[in-house]
Write an enzyme that holds these catalytic residues in place. Structure first.
Site, mmCIF file in Angstrom:
data_model
loop_
_atom_site.group_PDB
_atom_site.id
_atom_site.type_symbol
_atom_site.label_atom_id
_atom_site.label_comp_id
_atom_site.label_asym_id
_atom_site.label_seq_id
_atom_site.Cartn_x
_atom_site.Cartn_y
_atom_site.Cartn_z
ATOM 1 N N ASP A 159 10.677 7.921 -8.135
ATOM 2 C CA ASP A 159 12.024 8.423 -7.836
ATOM 3 C C ASP A 159 12.910 8.358 -9.081
ATOM 4 O O ASP A 159 14.000 8.926 -9.105
ATOM 5 C CB ASP A 159 12.660 7.552 -6.732
ATOM 6 N N LYS A 163 7.063 15.001 2.227
ATOM 7 C CA LYS A 163 6.539 14.460 0.967
ATOM 8 C C LYS A 163 5.035 14.190 1.087
ATOM 9 O O LYS A 163 4.262 14.498 0.187
ATOM 10 C CB LYS A 163 7.298 13.188 0.578
ATOM 11 N N GLN A 191 12.074 5.480 0.929
ATOM 12 C CA GLN A 191 13.009 6.499 1.431
ATOM 13 C C GLN A 191 14.391 5.877 1.658
ATOM 14 O O GLN A 191 14.518 4.862 2.344
ATOM 15 C CB GLN A 191 12.452 7.101 2.736
#
Ligand code: NDP
Length: 304
Positions: free
Chosen positions: A119, A52, A96
């Site tokens: 997200d 990422k 994460q």
């Protein structure tokens, strides 16, 4: 011969759009900033986070990785999120998942300001999507990416098509069902309690599978010519002499390929789209922040 949907090419097209958008925003003085928080040292999470960060830099973003020990407390992690919320140079925050036990992910995701929730998992963003508002919030990355692949095959209006989504997680299944519904598909949500899952799957013009069971969907579950989107990522046990087993999806690709009209491979299907949509969300968040920062000045000028 069925057509394989090339997720890598589709993701590269998204990244090209993001790069162009970043350049345009940079000319106005804003550089998108993405902060990724990694708790603990799970090797798979480390790999995802590194990818990422790399992609964010390739897009021209300011990328930050915050590494925290697995022993971090819920309160300490929350205060890291609050500091990122307050940092104007950070437009996107990603924690994460999964978090190591005993940390509870739900309150952490809620602590992220919805406009920085790249997200798309904050209840405010989930609620916007559930109420059919696709433009107001930020969409979760994997369903948004899978939806782009569906649109590439069927266009934006899925009227008259039956879509079956297997899996009802908050992360994927539910938002995917809502995106398909918003595009006018007739949506069936299937899960572990569904009776006659193969029969339900055979109804699908668009079959989306996100279960986490290697190669569960077989050829005789698939309507001839259907579009099959395989979200699952499973690592098989290593074969003799190999260190690691190969990655496979929730669909028996070799068997289903001849039956499906179009099908995503694993790897190289939905996976690359997830990270591309994360970049797209970060750019969107930065564009909105820049517009908001400019708005009071514009209003003031209007009043003069
Ligand atoms: P979850 O474990 O949260 O959800 C799995 C879902 O599958 C549940 O709704 C469960 O039903 C359902 N399920 C389990 N067993 C069966 C069965 N035998 N028949 C029918 N349904 C079943 O998983 P996620 O949604 O988070 O992820 C699913 C898969 O997608 C995983 O392989 C994951 O690695 C992958 N994934 C891939 C991403 C990517 O970038 N490509 C991103 C996110 C996930 P119930 O609710 O009844 O328990």
């Amino acid at each position: 011969m069925s057509g394989i949907i090339d997720g890598r090419a589709a993701a590269a097209a998204v990244i090209d759009e993001v790069r162009a958008g970043t350049k345009a925003l940079g000319a106005l003085g804003t550089v998108p900033g993405l902060a990724v928080v990694l708790v603990g040292s799970d090797p798979a999470s480390q790999t995802y986070v590194a990818a990422k960060g790399r992609m964010a830099r390739e897009c021209g973003f300011r990328s930050r990785q915050i590494d925290l020990p697995a022993t971090v407390s819920q309160a300490e992690l929350t205060s890291v999120i609050e500091a990122l919320n307050a940092d104007a140079a950070v437009h996107g925050i990603l924690v994460q998942l999964p978090l190591p036990a005993p940390l509870d992910a739900a309150p952490i995701l809620k602590a992220i300001r919805p406009e920085k929730d790249v997200d798309g998992l904050h209840p405010v963003n989930a609620g916007a999507l559930a109420s059919g508002d696709l433009d107001g919030g930020l969409l979760p990355c994997t369903p948004a990416g899978a939806m782009r692949l569906v649109r590439a095959v069927h266009g934006g209006d899925l009227s008259g098509l039956v879509a079956v989504v297997v899996g009802r997680s908050n992360l994927f299944g539910k938002p995917m069902g809502q995106l398909l519904l918003a595009a006018n598909a007739t949506v069936v949500m299937a899960h572990s309690r569904t009776r006659d899952l193969p029969g339900i799957c055979r109804l699908a013009d668009i079959l989306v599978v996100a279960v986490g069971r290697a190669e569960m969907v077989r050829a005789d579950w698939v309507k001839p010519g259907a579009t099959v989107i395989d979200v699952g990522i499973n690592r098989l046990p290593p074969e003799a002499g190999a260190v690691r087993g190969r990655l496979t999806g929730d669909v028996d690709f070799a068997g289903v390929r001849g039956q499906a009209g179009r099908i995503t491979p694993v790897p190289g299907g939905v996976g690359p789209m997830t990270i591309a949509m994360l970049m797209a969300n970060t750019l969107t968040a930065a564009q909105r922040a820049a517009a908001e920062a400019a708005a009071p000045a514009a209003e003031f000028t209007d009043r003069l």
